[in-house]
Enzyme design. Structure first.
Site, mmCIF file in Angstrom:
data_model
loop_
_atom_site.group_PDB
_atom_site.id
_atom_site.type_symbol
_atom_site.label_atom_id
_atom_site.label_comp_id
_atom_site.label_asym_id
_atom_site.label_seq_id
_atom_site.Cartn_x
_atom_site.Cartn_y
_atom_site.Cartn_z
ATOM 1 N N GLU A 120 -6.911 3.685 -0.673
ATOM 2 C CA GLU A 120 -5.736 3.682 -2.202
ATOM 3 C C GLU A 120 -5.464 2.226 -2.730
ATOM 4 O OE1 GLU A 120 -2.283 4.611 -0.526
ATOM 5 O OE2 GLU A 120 -1.936 5.312 -2.102
ATOM 6 N N GLY A 252 0.484 -2.728 4.076
ATOM 7 C CA GLY A 252 1.221 -2.961 5.700
ATOM 8 C C GLY A 252 -0.077 -1.245 6.867
ATOM 9 N N GLU A 255 -2.741 5.304 5.338
ATOM 10 C CA GLU A 255 -2.657 6.702 5.714
ATOM 11 C C GLU A 255 -4.206 7.602 6.027
ATOM 12 O OE1 GLU A 255 -1.012 5.810 3.202
ATOM 13 O OE2 GLU A 255 -0.760 7.903 1.882
ATOM 14 N N ASN A 256 -4.861 7.150 5.961
ATOM 15 C CA ASN A 256 -6.712 7.847 5.411
ATOM 16 C C ASN A 256 -6.431 9.264 6.778
ATOM 17 O OD1 ASN A 256 -7.106 5.635 3.880
ATOM 18 N ND2 ASN A 256 -7.114 4.493 6.362
ATOM 19 N N GLU A 289 2.686 6.682 8.886
ATOM 20 C CA GLU A 289 1.139 6.985 8.567
ATOM 21 C C GLU A 289 1.361 8.211 8.667
ATOM 22 O OE1 GLU A 289 0.313 4.875 5.593
ATOM 23 O OE2 GLU A 289 1.597 3.191 6.193
HETATM 24 ZN ZN LIG Z 1 3.487 5.268 1.940
#
Ligand SMILES: [Zn+2]
Length: 848
Positions: A120, A252, A255-256, A289
């Protein structure tokens, strides 16, 4: 930055080709990894275009084929085009990439001998040729070949052997959610049984040295999974959920699907190495996440202009989760402090942009406080306006209607309109209009009727001179003269530029408590006095407004100290002493009441009221205020310190965390009275990082901690995350005239590594938040930061671009400082081969 490089929301067109399945084979090698792709395309019936374009950057194409026939596509540094059939076909390509030299940390890279990915927003195009846009969703099958013991990708494992592993993710996803990890890793395993009875394997994967720092993160994950079932009815959808910690990471966490990748600072924690604040942050980020699995992954964004669709909603969800876990009053205050500190200053400066921007050059520059935190406020307002039940129904409809789709803000609002029958046309301005509305309120009372008169106005922002009135939910309660509540909280819905609301049947003029719970992200102006503020601090039943009254008292006093040379307000000091003695108030809440408004907040407030803020004067006023607090509270402090004792063993639960927060705030004042005796005692006795680091901070702040600082380094030299704290603290508490020098000398330390974003941010993030140090009139800090941003840009453009925001408020200051900052910004912009990330940011800061 020429406008020709800009991408506009209005230019969106659907993809010409859709993807059904993706097969990827990775032959890992540090400097020459081969990626073999086999992708099934079909023409998109919703597109008129038949142009076949695949994104690709920093790739060496070895071969390409269409339906098994070798082909020769036209390749540029942005991607390739090729002639393809007007029917479904199979694209095959083999490319070579260099993960070892990928210091940008986008795509596939190597961090301390471990391969990992960050896709991302647009990193997948550095892995292979692909339509790298979120509205192309496909199922992925991945084979990894490499001589490392752990080989991970998205979804479920399907087969593995010596030196290889295969994965299949059954859920269609956009390429930005692709992930791969390979390394010598250990796992902290656990399981979770979903509410429908399915068993899910959970793992946190770390480097061998970190295996004792995973337990807290695992508990946070299980709590998050349970909470999303209980509150949103969302169950996890794979047999396996993996989290991996990596040291070199721009953000940080990510979220894969089924394989979340975390900056190690956002997942690893032990009592000895992490502070209470670290524990809370880890819990929140793991939740965030995880919650993306539904809000972001199952339902994703049509294009990157819709980023707030997943981020605003998911931040709102993680804030609610933390409130449920740790108390809503304190959580709300912390969130508002964050919002005002980061988002309001963005909104009031050259980088102001709507929650849904209209254009960008680099999407990486729009992972901002506005998209995330203001985006979350917008969701919160929507919930306040429609009510909790209707919000729940609308979310159910959202999941039912859009599961498996890439959608827009229009789709999101339509769900609320359909579920509630409300017209949200005006509410939608929250997504398109930048800037923080200023809400001015006056009141009158006659014949038993009390009236509040509101006026809203949003100042101009870059590219948006004229603003329309927004929908504002204004939560109001009324108090009688004896402090009793005569009107419980009601939500007034303001839709016009000026609007009045009346309350009947009141025997006397009440005291209003306006914008309870900070019900809308606005700046509230009310011509009031300190008597009323002190009354609300003593009596308000709303936790947020009670705290706000105390903060307004502190702020009023500080502002008068800066502008008129006034002494600290004794009324404020006495009111503070009174609430600190109130044992019915949660210690965490009392700790927040003790905090002085930030120097940046004071500077912004002065600027808005037509003054030119002098950072050094503000710093001195804050110091004088702290000294006055210590004097005023000197009898209370030792007693309060003792009362807040927490017995061993350490626990990160809310109750002891709150006690330590209050104890820490007390210690910083005590250190001003006792020369550091108590802090030194605490430092020596501490069995946890919160108390050890808290004591060290007090000592350094009092310029008496040199010995402890050296001892601290020796004790923790082996632990990167603790040494980040050691770097950051020295700069954060440095006296204004010393900050640049200390930061400069730290960059010469053997442990300084600019390629590690955490380490770079430790030094320069701390320098930029040390307001008086950063704005030292010599300009030394400006020069130092600019020097390092110029050095970092070719290595890591994304982190460089984000750090330029240290200069975003440059127009607030006097001509001398403005000239110094402008010169540094222009020097950065004139750098040869400057990345488009940094160039866009600096141009906006200079010209916005
Ligand atoms: Zn997010």
């Amino acid at each position: 930055m020429p406008d020709s490089q800009k991408i506009y929301l209005k230019d969106y067109t659907p993809p010409a080709y859709l993807v059904d399945t993706v097969h990827l084979t990775f032959k890992l090698s540090p400097k020459s990894t081969r990626v073999i792709s086999k992708i099934r395309f079909r023409p998109n019936p919703d597109s008129d275009s038949r142009e076949f374009f695949l994104h690709g950057e920093h790739l060496t194409l070895i071969r390409a084929a269409i339906d098994g026939q070798e082909c020769d596509p036209a390749v540029t540094d942005k991607g390739l085009t090729a002639q393809v059939p007007d029917a479904p076909f199979t694209w095959e390509a083999e490319v070579e990439i260099n993960p070892q030299d990928n210091t940008a940390l986008e795509g596939l890279y190597v961090s301390n001998g471990m391969y990992c990915t960050q896709c991302e927003a647009e990193g997948f195009r550095r892995i292979t040729y692909y339509p790298d846009r979120p509205d192309v969703m496909a199922t992925f099958t991945v084979r990894i070949e490499g001589d490392l013991p752990v080989l991970l990708s998205n979804g479920n494992p399907t087969a593995s052997g010596d030196g290889w592993a295969e994965w299949h993710d059954p859920w269609p996803k956009p390429s930005y959610l692709f992930a791969l990890v390979a390394g010598d890793l250990r796992n902290h395993p656990d399981t979770f049984t979903t509410k429908s009875g399915r068993k899910v394997d959970l793992n946190i994967w770390v480097r061998p040295d970190d295996i004792d720092k995973c337990a807290f993160g695992m508990e946070a994950l299980k709590k998050s999974m349970k909470w999303d079932e209980d509150v949103y009815g969302r169950e996890y959808d794979l047999d396996l959920f993996n989290i991996v910690a990596v040291d070199d990471f721009n953000m940080g966490a990510m979220e894969n699907k089924g394989l979340n990748i975390f900056n190690s600072s956002c997942v690893l924690a032990s009592p000895e190495t992490a502070t209470d604040a670290n524990f809370e942050r880890i819990e929140a980020i793991i939740a965030h996440e995880y919650f993306h699995n539904w809000t972001g992954n199952r339902i994703t964004c049509r294009d990157w202009f819709q980023l707030c669709l997943k981020e605003g909603l998911t931040v709102f969800r993680d804030q609610s989760f933390t409130g449920d876990m740790r108390g809503h009053g304190v959580k709300r205050i912390n969130d508002v402090l964050q919002l005002r500190g980061r988002q309001f200053s963005e909104d009031q400066g050259p980088l102001a942009h709507p929650v849904r921007p209209d254009s960008f050059v680099e999407i990486n520059n729009f992972y901002t406080a506005t998209i995330y935190e203001k985006g979350a406020e917008v969701v919160g307002m929507l919930k306040r306006l429609v009510g909790d039940d209707a919000y729940g129904q609308a979310l159910d409809l959202y999941f039912e209607r859009h599961d498996g789709q890439a959608v827009t803000i229009e789709d999101w609002l339509k769900v609320f309109e359909d579920a509630t029958g409300r017209d949200l046309i005006q509410f939608k301005r929250w997504y398109s209009q930048a800037g923080t509305p200023v809400l001015t309120v006056t009141d009158d009372y006659s014949d038993g009727t009390y009236t509040l008169n509101f006026k809203q106005e949003t100042p101009p922002t870059p590219g948006q001179d004229v603003k329309q009135p927004q929908v504002l939910p204004i939560a109001v309660g009324l108090l009688g003269a004896n402090g009793d509540e005569v009107q419980k909280t009601v939500v007034l819905e303001m839709t016009k530029a000026e609007q009045s609301f009346s309350f009947d049947g009141l025997p006397a003029k009440p005291v209003p408590s306006i914008l309870r719970g900070f019900s809308a992200p606005v700046v509230l102006h009310r011509d009031t006095d300190n008597t009323e503020r002190a009354f609300l601090l003593a009596h308000d039943t709303d936790a947020f407004n009670k705290w706000e009254a105390g903060r307004d008292l502190a702020k009023d006093s500080l502002l008068r100290m800066v502008t008129d040379g006034a002494a600290p307000d004794t009324g404020y000091l006495k009111a503070l002493a009174h609430v600190l003695r109130d044992n019915t108030l949660d210690p965490a809440y009392r700790a927040l009441l003790m905090r002085t408004p930030s120097q940046d907040d004071i500077a912004q407030t002065l600027y808005e009221s037509g003054h030119t803020p002098d950072p050094l004067r503000i710093y001195r006023a804050a110091e004088t205020m702290a000294q006055a607090k210590a004097q005023e509270l000197q009898d209370l402090l030792p007693r309060l310190y003792a009362e807040m004792h927490t017995p061993a063993p350490y626990s990160p639960n809310p109750e002891p965390v709150g006690k330590r927060a209050l104890q820490g705030a007390v210690l910083s004042l005590l250190t001003r009275l006792d020369g550091g005796d108590q802090a030194r005692a605490q430092y020596g006795a501490a069995d946890n990082m919160t108390q050890q680091f808290g004591a060290l901070a007090c000592l350094l702040d009092a310029e008496t901690g040199a010995k402890e600082l050296a001892v601290f380094y020796d004790q923790w030299a082996h632990d990167r995350l603790v040494i980040d704290k050691w770097f950051g603290l020295q700069v954060a508490v440095a006296a204004p005239e010393k900050a640049a020098g200390i930061a400069d000398s730290l960059t010469k330390h053997a442990d300084f590594d600019m390629k590690n974003p955490n380490r770079f941010r430790a030094v320069f993030g701390a320098l930029s938040i040390n307001a008086a140090g950063f704005h030292d009139a010599s300009g030394a800090s400006y020069r130092l930061l600019a020097d390092w941003l110029i050095k970092l840009d070719p290595v890591n453009p994304q982190t460089t671009a984000r750090m330029t925001t240290a200069f975003q408020s440059w127009r607030r200051y006097d001509e001398g400082r403005q000239a110094l900052m402008r010169a540094e910004l222009e020097r950065i912009l004139a750098t040869e081969n400057l990345s488009s990330d940094t160039s866009e940011m600096v141009s906006r800061i200079l010209n916005g």
